[in-house]
Structures are given as C-alpha cells and as structure tokens.
Design an enzyme around this catalytic site. Structure first.
Site: not given
Ligand code: UDP
Length: 318
Positions: A11, A36, A57, A75, A96, A104, A150, A154
């Site tokens: 989004f 996505g 990623v 994410s 991850k 990364n 989550y 973060k």
C-alpha cells in the site's frame, strides 16, 4: 536520485514509488508479494524509470549500479489475527523483515553511501501511557504479547538504524507511521478502514470491536507520503511521527463511514480484538511541523471519498 524501495508492491510502497517517479527519480522496487500485490505496481511496468526485483529482503540483497537512497517499507503490518496477511499469521517473516531486512538495507546504505529511511510505526509506543505520543516517549510494549512480533521488530529496527548512524555514520532517518488509509489498501487485511468501508459499500453492518471507545487518528495516504518525502529530503536522523492528529473513537469512525457512504445497515458490536488493542492513539506532530513544515491537509471525509472508487472497483460494484 536512484532510490530502492522495499515493499514497493505494498500500500505505502506503491504510493511512494508513484510520488518519487513523479518527482523525476529512478525507482527500484523490491517485494516478495507475501502481503504486497502485483496489481499495485502493474501501472508502472512500462515506466522506464521503474525497475522491479522479486526478492525477500530478509536475505542478502544486491542491486546493480549506484543507489542514492533506500526506503525500507517491507513488512506485514496488519494486527488482525483473522487476516492471512496480518503479522499474527506471519510472525517469523515479520520479525525477519524488521530485523534481518533492516540489517541488509543498512548494509547496502553503508556500502553505497546512501540516505536510508526506515518505515517505523506508532506500534513502537505499544498501548501508550502518554498521550498524545511524542517521539521521546519510550512506549509500553509487552515483548511476548500478541503484537510483539511487529512492535519489537520495529523497535529493534529503530535501534539498529541509530547504531548504523552513530557507529558507521550512515545518513539514516526514521518515520513513525500512524494509522493511514487510501486506495490500494488490501481489502482483506482486516484493519478498521478496509473492513468497515467494504462492509458499508456492501450494505452490511459495520463491525466495531469491543465498545468502540478505543481511539485512533487516521491519515490519508497522500498526506503521509508528502511527510515521508519531506523527511527523506531532510537531514534529520531522529524519529519523526507522521500521522493525522485528529483523534476519534472507533465508534465515531464507523458512524462517519456509514454517513459518508449512505449505509443504513448500522453497526454490530463484536468481541474486542484482544486486551492488547491499544486504547488511545494520537500522534503529537510538533516535530514534523517544526522540522519538515508538514501537516496533513486532507480531512477524513475527503479521504474516504477518494478511497471509495478503488474499493468499488475491487468489489466489482463500480
Ligand atoms: N477495529 C474494529 N472493527 C474492525 C477492524 C478494526 O472495531 O472491523 C478496531 C480495532 O479493534 C482497533 C481499531 O479499529 O481498535 C484500529 O484497528 P486496525 O486493525 O485498523 O489497526 P491498529 O490501529 O490496531 O494497528
């Protein structure tokens, strides 16, 4: 600039891609499509300034050529346990993406001397004990709670970002994103706006979890993107809240959706999602106002009106 966006088919990632291409940049999109959708970037396929790599990623990432900026937006982000694309059902991938994915991206930013922007979240404040939330509030998060995969990913991502800035002098930035809505949200991701707007357009009662007294503050996606781009172009390194400061209860939000769509089916109260559902959330956007000269312009009604055509198209009721 040549800009890498992870989560480009999401989004927010797809709206950011559009905006940066419009601003004249080259965009390299990356996504593994676990949340996505290819539909979100289909319109960019013929744009010669847009290229795309299907990648996770969390694994080592390689991008040919120079990269000037990296926006890490990959994410899962929906807290709804009923949603297949929510982080409740993708717990390891979520951790991850926030931990290894951020590592990364920061490694690439360091190697390329690129500006890095981390998509962080109001969730780092957990169920906040300070209201409204300022960036210096450290939050109230249970590390083993239902939202922890989550929230803690973060929080770790923010710490790692600051470590790369402080230790390796990488040019980093952190945006803390509050509830946002608009076209290209996943209708099935179980969040308040997709659930309720879909229900309203189908003439069904809107599901309010609990008594609906919990609050949120909803930002229209164009405003959010505007704030993020201003942060990207700035030289700020500390976190900045971006969101709409107009707070309302979820019940008021549901009533507004019914009014705007003309839905007469009313509201159904169902069980609260969990004891960990944050009870109040409102961004203090003083930093964004001062540093970025940013504030939202689109009100809730206008934002919902702009979102309806996308939902009708997806529901096949256009
Ligand atoms: N909510 C609701 N009905 C729904 C979906 C969500 O009442 O069909 C509530 C949910 O309990 C929460 C708020 O709306 O209090 C916002 O939920 P959302 O999933 O959009 O994201 P959150 O802000 O919790 O991350």
């Amino acid at each position: 600039m040549r800009i890498l966006i992870t989560g480009a088919a999401g989004f927010l990632g797809s709206h950011l891609s559009d905006r940066l291409l419009n601003d004249g940049h080259e965009v390299i999109g990356m996504d593994n499509f676990i949340t996505g959708s290819p539909d979100n970037i289909a319109h960019l396929a013929s744009n010669e300034k847009f290229s795309f790599f299907k990648r996770d990623v969390s694994n080592y990432i390689f991008v040919p050529g120079k990269v000037d900026a990296i926006l890490h937006f990959a994410s899962p982000a929906s807290p709804n346990p009923l949603s297949k694309s929510g982080y409740f059902n993708l717990p390891i991938q979520t951790m991850k993406a926030g931990a290894l994915g951020t590592h990364n991206c920061l490694g690439l930013a360091r190697a390329q001397n690129a500006r890095f922007l981390l998509a962080s979240t109001s969730e780092i404040y957990g169920d906040p004990l300070v209201h409204p939330q300022t960036e210096d509030y450290a939050g109230n998060v249970d590390p083993v709670g239902t939202r922890a995969v989550y929230d803690e990913a973060k929080r770790f991502a923010e710490s790692l970002t600051m470590a790369y800035h402080r230790f390796h002098n990488v040019n980093t930035s952190i945006v803390r994103i509050f509830n946002t809505f608009g076209p290209r949200m996943d209708l099935e991701d179980g969040r308040a706006l997709p659930n309720m707007l879909k229900q309203a357009l189908l003439g069904q009662p809107l599901t309010v979890y609990g008594d609906g007294a919990q609050t949120r503050s909803f930002c229209y996606v164009d405003d959010l993107v505007d704030g993020i781009i201003k942060l990207l172009y700035s030289d700020e390194h500390f976190p900045v809240n971006i969101g709409n400061p107009i707070e309302m209860t979820i019940l008021q939000f549901a009533e507004a959706i019914n009014k705007i769509t003309g839905n007469t089916a009313g509201i159904t109260f169902v069980d609260a999602r969990s004891a960990r559902d944050p009870q109040r959330r409102q961004p203090d956007i003083t930093r964004a106002r001062d540093l970025l000269k940013w504030e939202p312009k689109v009100d809730l009604e206008e934002g919902i009106r702009r979102t309806i055509p996308f939902f009708k198209q997806k529901l096949g009721t256009a």
